[in-house]
Design an enzyme around this catalytic site. Sequence first.
Site, PDB file in Angstrom:
ATOM      1  CD  GLU A   2      -9.319  -2.239   3.988  1.00  0.00           C
ATOM      2  OE1 GLU A   2      -9.570  -1.437   3.097  1.00  0.00           O
ATOM      3  OE2 GLU A   2      -8.986  -1.894   5.134  1.00  0.00           O
ATOM      4  NE  ARG A  39      -6.502   1.076   0.170  1.00  0.00           N
ATOM      5  CZ  ARG A  39      -6.666   2.018   1.078  1.00  0.00           C
ATOM      6  NH1 ARG A  39      -5.710   2.294   1.929  1.00  0.00           N
ATOM      7  NH2 ARG A  39      -7.800   2.669   1.152  1.00  0.00           N
ATOM      8  CG  HIS A  73     -13.625   2.417   3.243  1.00  0.00           C
ATOM      9  ND1 HIS A  73     -14.401   3.297   3.954  1.00  0.00           N
ATOM     10  CD2 HIS A  73     -12.353   2.682   3.579  1.00  0.00           C
ATOM     11  CE1 HIS A  73     -13.621   4.082   4.681  1.00  0.00           C
ATOM     12  NE2 HIS A  73     -12.363   3.726   4.467  1.00  0.00           N
ATOM     13  NE  ARG A  92     -11.088  11.150   5.475  1.00  0.00           N
ATOM     14  CZ  ARG A  92     -11.000   9.923   4.976  1.00  0.00           C
ATOM     15  NH1 ARG A  92     -11.861   9.514   4.082  1.00  0.00           N
ATOM     16  NH2 ARG A  92     -10.048   9.108   5.374  1.00  0.00           N
ATOM     17  CG  ASN A 114      -1.910   1.063   1.285  1.00  0.00           C
ATOM     18  OD1 ASN A 114      -1.866   1.986   0.465  1.00  0.00           O
ATOM     19  ND2 ASN A 114      -2.813   0.987   2.237  1.00  0.00           N
TER      20      ASN A 114
END
Length: 401
Positions: A381, A87, A176, A237, A10
Amino acid sequence: MTGKNILVINGGSSSLKFALINDQESAPRISGLAERLGSLEAQLGWKDAAGKHSKSIAKAGHREALNELLPLVQAAAVEGLHGVGHRVVHGGEAFTGSCLIDSSVIDAIRDTIPLAPLHNPANLMGIEAALAVFPDLPQVAVFDTAFHQSLPDYAYRYAIPAALYEQHAVRRYGFHGTSHRFVSAEAAKQCQLDYHSSAWLTAHLGNGCSTCAIVDGQSRDTSMGLTPLEGVVMGTRSGDVDPNLHAHLANVMGWSLTEVTRVLNNESGLKGLSGLSNDMRTLEEAAGNDHAGAQLAIEVFCYRLAKSLASMACALPKLDGLIFTGGIGENSPLIRDKTVQHLRLLGLQLDEANNLRCLRGVAGEIQAAGSPRVLVVPTNEELQIALDTLSLIAPEGAAHA
Ligand code: AMP
């Protein structure tokens, strides 16, 4: 030891997260993070069977960090290394699933940079470094957005002039996806249901948070949009705000577009509401000690989350279960309880003891008798990226060391 080994990468702009996944094992054999790449303070930290380690890799870039990693990965991958899975945050409309990386895929990821100006260039740095260090291994890109390419147009279009979609790809994409896909498939397996004729609501609640409606193994709606700012309240956020907020803040505060964007992405959410922290553990503790900001942040978080889940239910023909995942979803009975209390109209109710039991990797069903299922499913993931990578590699593919 048997099975196949996939290195999952990633790539960030100055960091590179990695994990070596064997498809027969639930935990990575080695995982870690190279950070502050390109600076004198560049550091490689990793965890393996022997414990935690770190070393300075001053001035190392992505490629040098991977070269440092190489002997560690080779030592852990005793059966050989079979592939590399990357990713990638944004696949735009070009990618509806994971794919083997070749030059046309790299070009398409590059073409998507305007939609993810921070993430895609960083992901590409990881891909280019890995192609240089592992030139003989098949490499696969797994996109956060790809799972949501099955959204119908009435779910992904914004009600703005059509030309903005047709000429500039302005639409809802969702993120996601790897997590929503993994936990919903896992839930179907645990409940012994056919994934391809099942219907789920998922709540991925980490530092970033999103919800999803999944029907017959396909995403039908999700809370994030053009960017990962849309939707529910997150760590820093804001989630949904009035679209006129940018103009309002520019007028009354004199803020630039960059400043408004920074505040909505980095200073809002749980952190902004509480004035204390973006970390749910800290907020739960402070709320228990009567911190009014922390209490309000938790209430807003749960109410907005429930509202989002209720709206996602519009996409479902039936409900086989609501799934909680991510650091908060997997570990916070309080957040699960408060959220589900707002969802009584969907018939959802929790069993208190089972809700309290599901923490720190303990999965299970937590609904009260008579309620549709509510499940806690730890996400993975990295494992999903490794499985996608394996499925795209020819079965007879030889291992490389
Ligand atoms: P993630 O991004 O999936 O690692 O999730 C990070 C979020 O999970 C942070 O807000 C953490 O505070 C939260 N979290 C982790 N453990 C707990 C816990 N035991 N109770 C509440 N929140 C937690």
